[in-house]
Design a protein around this motif. Structure first.
Motif, PDB file in Angstrom:
ATOM      1  N   UNK A 285      68.570  -5.888  11.544  1.00 14.28           N
ATOM      2  CA  UNK A 285      67.949  -4.953  10.601  1.00 14.28           C
ATOM      3  C   UNK A 285      66.966  -5.692   9.700  1.00 14.28           C
ATOM      4  N   UNK A 286      67.379  -6.825   9.184  1.00 11.51           N
ATOM      5  CA  UNK A 286      66.502  -7.595   8.307  1.00 11.51           C
ATOM      6  C   UNK A 286      65.271  -8.101   9.058  1.00 11.51           C
ATOM      7  N   UNK A 287      65.438  -8.458  10.327  1.00 14.04           N
ATOM      8  CA  UNK A 287      64.285  -8.874  11.127  1.00 14.04           C
ATOM      9  C   UNK A 287      63.281  -7.727  11.254  1.00 14.04           C
ATOM     10  N   UNK A 288      63.804  -6.532  11.500  1.00  8.54           N
ATOM     11  CA  UNK A 288      62.931  -5.352  11.601  1.00  8.54           C
ATOM     12  C   UNK A 288      62.207  -5.101  10.288  1.00  8.54           C
ATOM     13  N   UNK A 289      62.937  -5.201   9.188  1.00  8.55           N
ATOM     14  CA  UNK A 289      62.319  -4.980   7.878  1.00  8.55           C
ATOM     15  C   UNK A 289      61.272  -6.049   7.583  1.00  8.55           C
ATOM     16  N   UNK A 290      61.551  -7.285   8.000  1.00  5.14           N
ATOM     17  CA  UNK A 290      60.576  -8.346   7.789  1.00  5.14           C
ATOM     18  C   UNK A 290      59.259  -8.049   8.472  1.00  5.14           C
ATOM     19  N   UNK A 291      59.329  -7.474   9.669  1.00  9.32           N
ATOM     20  CA  UNK A 291      58.115  -7.110  10.392  1.00  9.32           C
ATOM     21  C   UNK A 291      57.399  -5.959   9.687  1.00  9.32           C
ATOM     22  N   UNK A 292      58.164  -4.968   9.240  1.00  6.88           N
ATOM     23  CA  UNK A 292      57.559  -3.805   8.598  1.00  6.88           C
ATOM     24  C   UNK A 292      56.959  -4.148   7.242  1.00  6.88           C
ATOM     25  N   UNK A 293      57.686  -4.938   6.468  1.00 10.88           N
ATOM     26  CA  UNK A 293      57.263  -5.238   5.102  1.00 10.88           C
ATOM     27  C   UNK A 293      56.217  -6.341   5.067  1.00 10.88           C
ATOM     28  N   UNK A 294      56.418  -7.371   5.866  1.00  9.07           N
ATOM     29  CA  UNK A 294      55.561  -8.551   5.782  1.00  9.07           C
ATOM     30  C   UNK A 294      54.215  -8.412   6.447  1.00  9.07           C
ATOM     31  N   UNK A 295      54.079  -7.428   7.330  1.00  6.46           N
ATOM     32  CA  UNK A 295      52.827  -7.291   8.067  1.00  6.46           C
ATOM     33  C   UNK A 295      52.345  -5.851   8.009  1.00  6.46           C
ATOM     34  N   UNK A 296      51.066  -5.691   8.214  1.00  6.20           N
ATOM     35  CA  UNK A 296      50.480  -4.369   8.276  1.00  6.20           C
ATOM     36  C   UNK A 296      49.451  -4.333   9.394  1.00  6.20           C
ATOM     37  N   UNK A 297      49.175  -3.139   9.882  1.00 10.95           N
ATOM     38  CA  UNK A 297      48.196  -2.961  10.943  1.00 10.95           C
ATOM     39  C   UNK A 297      46.856  -2.580  10.309  1.00 10.95           C
ATOM     40  N   UNK A 298      45.845  -3.376  10.599  1.00 13.21           N
ATOM     41  CA  UNK A 298      44.506  -3.095  10.096  1.00 13.21           C
ATOM     42  C   UNK A 298      43.543  -2.963  11.264  1.00 13.21           C
ATOM     43  N   UNK A 299      42.486  -2.184  11.040  1.00 16.08           N
ATOM     44  CA  UNK A 299      41.436  -2.056  12.043  1.00 16.08           C
ATOM     45  C   UNK A 299      40.348  -3.078  11.711  1.00 16.08           C
ATOM     46  N   UNK A 300      40.180  -4.053  12.594  1.00 16.16           N
ATOM     47  CA  UNK A 300      39.231  -5.132  12.370  1.00 16.16           C
ATOM     48  C   UNK A 300      38.112  -5.079  13.398  1.00 16.16           C
ATOM     49  N   UNK A 301      37.021  -5.771  13.083  1.00 16.07           N
ATOM     50  CA  UNK A 301      35.864  -5.790  13.974  1.00 16.07           C
ATOM     51  C   UNK A 301      36.240  -6.419  15.318  1.00 16.07           C
TER      52      UNK A 301
END
Length: 329
Positions: A285-301
């Motif tokens: 669960x904490x691993x999943x939260x780490x991915x959700x909280x620590x990273x975000x999806x951005x649209x880049x060039x």
């Protein structure tokens, strides 16, 4: 090098494909006109001797390569974007851990508290550096152990030194977490507003202070609604099993997990609900939260690979045209 896209910042550049289509039509008309001129040559035997040997379909390869190169370059000019997973550099998370006496239960070996400490420690150490992390422990009252910070050592040290106490004041813990977030946001908030925030609440038991869930102004459900109003979702982790027991004042007491209450807190706040009945599940669960909280999806060039491929193909087409179109034997 990957050719990928999720959208375009300047799609009007695709109008250039009309010009590319016109070039294709012009090329086909020229080829047709050339065949007609050849057929008008009355002496075919003489034509075979004086005209260069026809190269069949190979002679069209440079033109096809050039058309594809122009299409790739047009795509690059249209500004393709791609989804990219990037570390967050602005976020506030408050980890709220239950330290009531029920956390002494050994249904999750060596005990619920020890397993929770180990999983929380790993979560904290693996969280991306840009996230501001705070820590609150709660039993009968809530205590802010570490205000939100990017320094992890203090959080890890406080996790290692968690102490058990009586009662479970879940609502007080949520209110304390919201106050900690608001105090921190008032200091770091810039022109873009305060950073996004989230509360991660890990508990194994039912709220005992106050005893009323629904309407008490300091209850967990009231606190969850307040968190929703402030735009702070609560991720709840219900940790433990239905077989947990502890010995309090010489009496063995059952300390079952309260999944329903934790699920409702998450729902009322607009957050997510997780269950963990083992140490391995809690780490997951904490691993999943780490991915959700620590990273975000951005649209880049994402134009660079299209530009590179288009340029290389254009150069290759030009080189092939010199070889295929040469008149020397």
């Amino acid at each position: 090098m990957t050719l990928s896209l999720s959208g375009f910042t300047a799609p009007w550049w695709f109008l250039l494909l009309l010009a590319v289509a016109a070039l294709v039509v012009g090329y086909l008309l020229v080829q047709r006109s050339r065949r007609r001129r050849v057929m008008r040559f009355t002496n075919l035997e003489l034509l075979e001797r004086v005209a260069p040997r026809r190269q069949g379909w190979v002679r069209h390869v440079p033109a096809v390569g050039l058309v594809i190169a122009l299409m790739l370059l047009t795509t690059a000019m249209a500004g393709p974007t791609a989804e990219q997973r990037v570390p967050r550099n602005r976020a506030t998370v408050v980890l709220v851990i239950d330290v009531s006496l029920s956390m002494e239960a050994t249904d999750v070996p060596p005990s619920r508290l020890k397993a929770a400490q180990e999983a929380a420690r790993t979560f904290v150490q693996g969280l991306t550096p840009g996230v501001n992390l705070g820590l609150i422990s709660f039993a009968g009252t809530a205590t802010v152990l570490v205000a939100p910070t990017t320094e992890r050592a203090a959080v890890v040290n406080s996790i290692d030194n968690l102490k058990l106490a009586q009662s479970t004041a879940t609502g007080e813990a949520i209110f304390a977490a919201m106050q900690s977030i608001e105090s921190f946001s008032s200091v770091v908030g810039g022109p873009d507003g305060p950073p996004p925030a989230r509360i991660v609440l890990m508990s194994d038991g039912k709220q005992t202070i106050p005893t009323e869930f629904e309407d008490d102004p300091r209850g967990s459900f009231t606190a969850a609604r307040a968190a929703k109003d402030k735009g702070i979702p609560i991720t709840t982790i219900s940790f433990g099993t239905m077989q947990g027991t502890v010995e309090i004042e010489g009496r063995v007491q059952s300390v079952e997990v309260d999944d329903d209450a934790m699920r409702e807190i998450a729902r009322l706040s607009g957050g997510d609900f997780y269950t963990a009945a083992t140490a391995e599940q809690l780490r997951s669960v904490y691993d999943t939260l780490g991915e959700q909280i620590g990273y975000e999806i951005k649209f880049t060039d994402a134009s660079r690979p299209w530009l590179i491929m288009g340029t290389l193909l254009a150069v290759l087409a030009a080189a092939m045209s010199l070889v295929v179109g040469q008149r020397l034997p």
